[in-house]
Scaffold this active site. Structure first.
Site: not given
Ligand code: G3P
Length: 222
Positions: A83
């Site tokens: 990633k």
């Molecule tokens: O893994 C990346 C992403 O899904 C993060 O989500 O909830 O931190 O905006 P969030």
């Protein structure tokens, strides 16, 4: 229509694996920090639970550092996907790793222009963060639609991995809009199958069965 779990919590990942609907895992530095475990230890456990792609994020900000980290991370398992952030350095690293046959997930994508460059750099996956766009008053699901239109019109092979999911509606809308993968937090996966009318209906069925005096098909075996 692949479902990944966005988690580095081993208990959650094991539960989801048993459910049989999880095709892969995405992690990020925040989720690894939350797990309270060492990065390599968590990843080594995850790759033994879920056979599908496991995204592991680099923390270097320069492409050379990202590439070095990637080369170490892929030693852990064939299923590791690197990633990378959607920055100039991240795109450079993506191009290089793609040339070496290493799978990549270009993350923190917030515009169709960024998704275009991820595809040009040979990203295996691009991760648009739809919840974070909604958080600032934009339309995250619409970004999925735009990326899908761009990729379809140009026969792009990069897969759209919808991330930053906040609700079951985000999951279904992302797939309807053309996402290849949706990565969701454990809580949202539970919300996807839970419905009060299912619980109410099941309670009623069991009560009616008991009141009818019927026996379970298994009772005949005793
Ligand atoms: O893994 C990346 C992403 O899904 C993060 O989500 O909830 O931190 O905006 P969030």
């Amino acid at each position: 229509m692949k479902i990944f779990i966005d988690s580095a919590d081993i208990k959650e990942i094991k539960t989801v694996a048993e459910l049989g609907v999880c095709d892969g895992v995405t992690t990020n530095p925040t989720l690894i920090a939350k797990s309270g475990q060492d990065f390599k230890t968590v990843l080594s456990e995850i790759v033994n639970i879920i056979p599908g792609p496991i995204s592991a994020e680099v923390i270097s900000l320069d492409s050379k550092g990202m590439i070095k980290e990637a080369e170490e991370l892929v030693k852990l398992a064939n299923s590791i996907v690197i990633k990378l952030p959607l920055t100039e350095e991240g795109l450079k690293a993506c191009k290089y790793l793609n040339g070496k046959g290493i799978k990549t997930n270009v993350t923190l994508c917030f515009s169709v222009g960024q998704a275009l460059l991820a595809a040009k750099s040979g990203a295996t996956y691009v991760s648009p963060f739809i919840g974070r766009l909604d958080d600032i008053g934009e339309d995250g699901v619409n970004l999925i639609k735009e990326i899908k239109a761009l990729y379809s019109a140009n026969k792009v092979e990069t897969k759209i991995l919808a991330a930053s999911i906040r609700s079951p509606r985000h999951v279904t809308d992302s797939f309807i809009s053309g996402a290849d993968v949706v990565t969701l937090p454990f809580k949202i996966l539970l919300q996807l199958y839970t419905h009060p009318l299912t619980d109410k209906g099941l309670k009623q069925f069991i009560e009616d069965w008991k009141n009818s005096g019927q026996r379970s098909i298994l009772a005949e075996k005793i």
